[in-house]
Design a protein around this motif. Structure first.
Motif, PDB file in Angstrom:
ATOM      1  N   HIS A 246     -21.035   1.826  14.702  1.00 24.91           N
ATOM      2  CA  HIS A 246     -20.018   0.938  14.146  1.00 24.91           C
ATOM      3  C   HIS A 246     -19.698   1.380  12.715  1.00 24.91           C
ATOM      4  N   ASP A 247     -18.418   1.662  12.464  1.00 27.19           N
ATOM      5  CA  ASP A 247     -17.948   2.013  11.113  1.00 27.19           C
ATOM      6  C   ASP A 247     -18.827   3.071  10.459  1.00 27.19           C
ATOM      7  N   GLY A 248     -19.128   4.131  11.210  1.00 23.74           N
ATOM      8  CA  GLY A 248     -20.009   5.169  10.696  1.00 23.74           C
ATOM      9  C   GLY A 248     -19.254   6.393  10.202  1.00 23.74           C
ATOM     10  N   MET A 249     -19.875   7.145   9.305  1.00 28.60           N
ATOM     11  CA  MET A 249     -19.320   8.412   8.842  1.00 28.60           C
ATOM     12  C   MET A 249     -19.550   9.480   9.905  1.00 28.60           C
ATOM     13  N   PHE A 250     -18.486  10.175  10.296  1.00 27.51           N
ATOM     14  CA  PHE A 250     -18.574  11.256  11.276  1.00 27.51           C
ATOM     15  C   PHE A 250     -18.348  12.609  10.616  1.00 27.51           C
ATOM     16  N   ASN A 251     -17.346  12.688   9.773  1.00 25.53           N
ATOM     17  CA  ASN A 251     -17.004  13.922   9.073  1.00 25.53           C
ATOM     18  C   ASN A 251     -17.108  13.640   7.579  1.00 25.53           C
ATOM     19  N   SER A 252     -18.119  14.182   6.939  1.00 29.78           N
ATOM     20  CA  SER A 252     -18.391  13.823   5.540  1.00 29.78           C
ATOM     21  C   SER A 252     -17.253  14.216   4.606  1.00 29.78           C
ATOM     22  N   THR A 253     -16.549  15.296   4.914  1.00 30.62           N
ATOM     23  CA  THR A 253     -15.450  15.726   4.047  1.00 30.62           C
ATOM     24  C   THR A 253     -14.258  14.791   4.164  1.00 30.62           C
ATOM     25  N   SER A 254     -13.857  14.450   5.390  1.00 29.52           N
ATOM     26  CA  SER A 254     -12.734  13.525   5.545  1.00 29.52           C
ATOM     27  C   SER A 254     -13.105  12.133   5.063  1.00 29.52           C
ATOM     28  N   ALA A 255     -14.381  11.747   5.183  1.00 28.20           N
ATOM     29  CA  ALA A 255     -14.815  10.444   4.674  1.00 28.20           C
ATOM     30  C   ALA A 255     -14.656  10.383   3.163  1.00 28.20           C
ATOM     31  N   TRP A 256     -14.961  11.479   2.476  1.00 28.46           N
ATOM     32  CA  TRP A 256     -14.761  11.542   1.021  1.00 28.46           C
ATOM     33  C   TRP A 256     -13.278  11.393   0.678  1.00 28.46           C
ATOM     34  N   GLY A 257     -12.411  12.034   1.452  1.00 28.88           N
ATOM     35  CA  GLY A 257     -10.983  12.021   1.135  1.00 28.88           C
ATOM     36  C   GLY A 257     -10.287  10.721   1.449  1.00 28.88           C
ATOM     37  N   THR A 258     -10.924   9.845   2.234  1.00 28.39           N
ATOM     38  CA  THR A 258     -10.249   8.608   2.639  1.00 28.39           C
ATOM     39  C   THR A 258     -10.928   7.348   2.124  1.00 28.39           C
ATOM     40  N   THR A 259     -12.089   7.475   1.482  1.00 25.95           N
ATOM     41  CA  THR A 259     -12.762   6.286   0.960  1.00 25.95           C
ATOM     42  C   THR A 259     -12.126   5.869  -0.355  1.00 25.95           C
ATOM     43  N   GLU A 260     -12.444   4.647  -0.814  1.00 28.50           N
ATOM     44  CA  GLU A 260     -11.869   4.168  -2.084  1.00 28.50           C
ATOM     45  C   GLU A 260     -12.863   4.346  -3.229  1.00 28.50           C
ATOM     46  N   GLU A 261     -14.129   4.024  -3.008  1.00 30.43           N
ATOM     47  CA  GLU A 261     -15.146   4.123  -4.061  1.00 30.43           C
ATOM     48  C   GLU A 261     -15.771   5.517  -4.025  1.00 30.43           C
ATOM     49  N   LEU A 262     -15.100   6.462  -4.649  1.00 33.25           N
ATOM     50  CA  LEU A 262     -15.537   7.855  -4.597  1.00 33.25           C
ATOM     51  C   LEU A 262     -16.891   8.080  -5.241  1.00 33.25           C
ATOM     52  N   TRP A 263     -17.275   7.181  -6.171  1.00 31.15           N
ATOM     53  CA  TRP A 263     -18.562   7.382  -6.830  1.00 31.15           C
ATOM     54  C   TRP A 263     -19.705   7.416  -5.813  1.00 31.15           C
ATOM     55  N   PHE A 264     -19.558   6.667  -4.728  1.00 29.66           N
ATOM     56  CA  PHE A 264     -20.629   6.582  -3.741  1.00 29.66           C
ATOM     57  C   PHE A 264     -20.866   7.941  -3.083  1.00 29.66           C
ATOM     58  N   ASN A 265     -19.825   8.515  -2.501  1.00 31.06           N
ATOM     59  CA  ASN A 265     -19.959   9.801  -1.811  1.00 31.06           C
ATOM     60  C   ASN A 265     -20.352  10.910  -2.766  1.00 31.06           C
ATOM     61  N   GLU A 266     -19.784  10.901  -3.964  1.00 29.15           N
ATOM     62  CA  GLU A 266     -20.049  11.985  -4.903  1.00 29.15           C
ATOM     63  C   GLU A 266     -21.460  11.920  -5.461  1.00 29.15           C
ATOM     64  N   TRP A 267     -22.059  10.727  -5.500  1.00 27.63           N
ATOM     65  CA  TRP A 267     -23.459  10.643  -5.896  1.00 27.63           C
ATOM     66  C   TRP A 267     -24.359  11.063  -4.731  1.00 27.63           C
ATOM     67  N   GLU A 268     -24.111  10.507  -3.566  1.00 28.49           N
ATOM     68  CA  GLU A 268     -25.002  10.754  -2.431  1.00 28.49           C
ATOM     69  C   GLU A 268     -24.976  12.212  -1.975  1.00 28.49           C
ATOM     70  N   PHE A 269     -23.823  12.886  -2.100  1.00 29.04           N
ATOM     71  CA  PHE A 269     -23.720  14.274  -1.664  1.00 29.04           C
ATOM     72  C   PHE A 269     -23.618  15.242  -2.846  1.00 29.04           C
ATOM     73  N   LYS A 270     -23.906  14.718  -4.041  1.00 26.16           N
ATOM     74  CA  LYS A 270     -24.064  15.530  -5.254  1.00 26.16           C
ATOM     75  C   LYS A 270     -22.847  16.397  -5.566  1.00 26.16           C
ATOM     76  N   GLY A 271     -21.690  15.739  -5.627  1.00 29.61           N
ATOM     77  CA  GLY A 271     -20.466  16.432  -5.978  1.00 29.61           C
ATOM     78  C   GLY A 271     -19.359  16.134  -4.993  1.00 29.61           C
ATOM     79  N   THR A 272     -18.308  16.924  -5.057  1.00 31.51           N
ATOM     80  CA  THR A 272     -17.191  16.796  -4.125  1.00 31.51           C
ATOM     81  C   THR A 272     -17.310  17.890  -3.059  1.00 31.51           C
ATOM     82  N   PRO A 273     -16.521  17.796  -1.979  1.00 33.66           N
ATOM     83  CA  PRO A 273     -16.550  18.879  -0.986  1.00 33.66           C
ATOM     84  C   PRO A 273     -16.101  20.219  -1.555  1.00 33.66           C
ATOM     85  N   TYR A 274     -15.422  20.189  -2.710  1.00 29.15           N
ATOM     86  CA  TYR A 274     -14.942  21.431  -3.308  1.00 29.15           C
ATOM     87  C   TYR A 274     -15.949  22.034  -4.272  1.00 29.15           C
ATOM     88  N   THR A 275     -16.875  21.217  -4.753  1.00 28.43           N
ATOM     89  CA  THR A 275     -17.905  21.718  -5.669  1.00 28.43           C
ATOM     90  C   THR A 275     -19.254  21.888  -4.990  1.00 28.43           C
TER      91      THR A 275
END
Length: 733
Positions: free
Chosen positions: A618-647
């Motif tokens: 239920h409401d799970g992340m499947f593709n971590s890169t697309s999840a980063w690009g479509t979420t609103e609170e970017l701080w969450f993904n960028e902390w948990e995955f230590k950067g952006t998909p480009y870095t």
């Protein structure tokens, strides 16, 4: 003789001829339970107001009402049940009501109501002797609605919040007219397009549409009119002046919150307001909420926590006005850093950490006088109440005897009682009270300081759901520990089905919590209820893997950058332990189920093991890169995955479930809501497409009108039905 006969007949009428047989918990039972809110004690200490939500499944509605209960009545006797005339009752039966807040004189209280369309602040006149409302009237009538009301301690003003258009600040004519006009134009326009020029253009389950949350105050000029014509102040000809915006500007003030303690407070003299607001340029990557102070008359606001680049929130003034207590984090960009209890000296500007050596998150807190602060903190699947004495050279945190899932703390005006809400896995929230005993020698429990509290079950204030719960058979929560990843001790929980037979074999529902910085424990849930899952003949297993709260900050941090590592190892080892320890578990009939991070974990499981007969994601992340690009609170993904998909693309790919799709085999039910902006619905669609193209048995439950949570009663009913039928299909063959 007649009286004796009447008493006998009454007793026969109310006493059952034989004990009623209990039945397994059902969805209808859950919908019949009232959802109790926080306790709000009256200034004279005689009464407690609270809201309770009624669910009308047929109408697909949830309606709150204002309730009242006498605080003076102490439970007595073996059962601890107070007399009928002293129990809780609805106070305003013909009107919905939520969030009651007392006036300082105790003769009135404010509340929120949708009676005349949209949320507005209403005022009730209260007879303290009889405990009745003598009249009500509407205070606000804003097109942008009003919420979060609070009465100033001096009784002169009422604060509330409203989502308004910043460009209306200082507009010619009343600001309310400007906001009403813009709102009407937006609603009537046939063009529904939106233009964005920065991030965080949508949040949680709604697009912001150019509006900001602001704090307003309005003078209580109707007080004298109410005394002349109770309940009819509006008709007195006295109209309140337009509300004054204390936090103008293109910022959310207060910041967004999903509930819990207010992010604003009045000073004891009523002359200023402290609130939390984030003024960073890119809010989507920032957790830097600061505390600001503004005079109640308006004017420039002062940032008093500018030195902390992380979050500061939930301010609360000490009764003597010397301090502001608040919660703070230290690591910017990390929403799951440890919440510390801080103290700000209003005279010197000095800040002190009251929980420096306390390795748990500080939850709800409240002042007792100006010397003690009581607060709740999660601990090993439960929660405790703690306190800190301010006049120690080094404030020490002391544990009270109160344990359970305790929250929503309040102190009575005479400082003699602590009020709190409590729930468990087998009962939703009720209100309790505990006497506060000040003594040099501890009098109870595990307390080792100057205060101890009583956990006497007779000090229960409300019993609003007892009649429903008394007819239901539920199993207690059982805890177990095992050696998980990194050699650490990890806690798990088990719930047995009703009418449990140790000689039988039972299928398993393996629940995985969200967050990921969350936890299972002895608490109640309407959305993922372990008792309801167990009721249809299942053993429910839950694991608090690395990343879970309540086991220290190091354990929480272990999941950062390791989403499919230690947590997955904990989940598998925990299930292994349960299978070996409990012979009634049928390891060949198990289904893994989870939402949010739990949805991610089930997606990860799909690509890494085929031990389960089915999956519910239920409401799970499947593709971590697309999840980063479509979420609103970017701080969450960028902390948990230590950067952006480009870095740091390697990190995103390493822990992305979609990278392991060729290993998917397990039948899977996918659930997602269109209005989920934390994890966009495209994550669910991508997963379902992948499953279908690989000919894996799969089904998708799609909600066009739900966000991250399924909240509407009939949607919830469909959710439980679909989920349980899917599990039954694959585990009960």
């Amino acid at each position: 003789m007649r009286r004796v006969l009447a008493l006998i007949l009454t007793a026969l009428a109310v006493a059952p001829a034989f004990p009623q047989a209990k039945h397994p918990f059902t969805f209808d039972d859950m919908m019949s339970l009232k959802r109790v809110g926080e306790p709000v004690p009256s200034p004279d200490g005689k009464w407690v107001l609270f809201s309770a939500v009624d669910v009308d499944l047929a109408a697909n509605k949830k309606t709150p009402h204002i309730w009242i209960v006498s605080l003076a009545v102490s439970a007595s006797g073996a059962t601890g049940v107070p007399p009928a005339d002293a129990r809780e009752r609805v106070l305003i039966p013909d009107q919905d009501g939520d969030r009651p807040r007392w006036a300082p004189d105790g003769k009135h209280f404010a509340f929120l109501s949708n009676k005349e369309g949209g949320s507005q602040v209403w005022i009730a006149d209260f007879d303290g002797a009889a405990g009745n409302v003598t009249g009500v009237h509407k205070l606000t009538a804003l097109a942008t609605e009003a919420s979060g009301e609070l009465w100033s301690p001096d009784g002169k003003n009422i604060l509330f919040t409203s989502d308004v258009y910043p460009e209306c600040d200082g507009a010619p004519g009343p600001e309310q007219e400007c906001n009403a006009k813009k709102l009407e134009e937006h609603e009537k326009s046939k063009v529904k397009a939106l233009i964005f020029d920065r991030l965080l253009y949508r949040h949680w389950n709604a697009y912001k549409e150019g509006k900001r949350s602001h704090i307003f105050v309005v003078p209580d000029v109707l007080a004298s009119a109410r005394s002349i014509a109770p309940g009819n102040a509006v008709g007195s000809g006295i109209a309140p002046p337009p509300p004054r915006d204390l936090t103008p500007g293109d910022f959310d003030s207060p910041v967004f919150s999903l509930g819990g303690q207010d992010n604003y407070a009045f000073s004891p003299d009523g002359q200023e307001v402290c609130y939390a607001s984030n003024h960073d340029k890119v809010e989507a990557t920032s957790t830097n909420n600061d505390l600001w102070i503004v005079p109640v008359t308006g004017g420039p606001a002062k940032n008093v926590t500018a030195d902390n680049p992380a979050s500061d929130s939930t301010p609360l003034y000490s009764p003597d006005g010397k301090y502001i207590a608040y919660r703070a984090q230290q690591r910017p960009g990390y929403e799951s850093d440890r919440f510390r209890l801080m103290l700000y000296d209003r005279k010197t500007g000095e800040k002190k950490n009251l929980t420096e050596d306390f390795d748990c998150w500080v939850g709800t807190f409240t002042w007792r006088g100006s010397r003690w602060i009581f607060f709740s903190a999660e601990e090993s699947g439960s929660a405790r109440v703690y306190y800190s004495l301010l006049d120690y050279a080094k404030p020490a945190v002391q544990r009270t005897s109160l344990v359970g899932y305790d929250d929503d703390l309040a102190i009575t005006a005479d400082d003699k009682f602590l009020l709190f809400t409590r729930m468990s896995i087998s009962a939703p929230t009720e209100i309790y009270k505990s006497p506060i005993i000040v003594a040099r020698t501890p009098k109870c429990g595990e307390t080792t300081g100057d205060i101890c509290t009583s956990q006497d079950p007779n000090f229960r204030v409300t019993r609003i759901n007892d009649s429903v719960l008394s007819q239901i058979s539920m199993s207690p929560l059982e805890s177990f520990w095992f050696e998980g990843a990194k050699g650490d001790k990890v806690q798990g929980f088990l719930v047995k089905p009703p009418n449990f037979d140790a000689n039988k074999k039972y299928p398993v529902k393996f629940l995985i919590h969200g967050g990921p910085q969350g936890a299972w424990g002895d608490d109640w849930s309407y959305r993922w209820n372990p008792e309801l899952f167990a009721a249809s003949g299942y053993v429910v297993i839950m694991i608090n893997f690395h990343g879970s709260t309540g086991y220290g900050q190091k354990f929480i941090d272990a999941i950062n950058g390791d989403w499919g590592g230690a947590p997955y190892e904990d989940l598998m080892k925990g299930l292994d332990y349960a299978e070996k320890t409990y012979p009634f578990i049928d390891k060949d009939r198990e289904c893994a189920m989870g939402a949010s991070y739990g949805g991610y974990a089930t997606n990860w499981i799909l690509g890494h093991t085929d031990r389960f007969k089915c999956i519910v994601t239920h409401d799970g992340m499947f593709n971590s890169t697309s999840a980063w690009g479509t979420t609103e609170e970017l701080w969450f993904n960028e902390w948990e995955f230590k950067g952006t998909p480009y870095t740091n693309r390697a990190m995103y790919d390493k822990w992305s479930p979609h990278m392991y799709a060729t290993s998917f085999k397990t039948p899977t039910l996918v659930v997602h809501g269109q209005l989920d902006y934390r994890l966009d619905v495209s994550e669910g669609f991508q997963l379902f497409t992948t499953l279908q193209r690989q000919n894996i048995p799969s089904k998708m439950l799609y909600f066009p009108d739900e966000g991250h949570w399924v909240l509407k009663p009939q949607n919830s009913q469909l959710w439980y039905k679909t989920v349980n039928e899917w599990v039954d299909q694959w585990t009960k063959k």
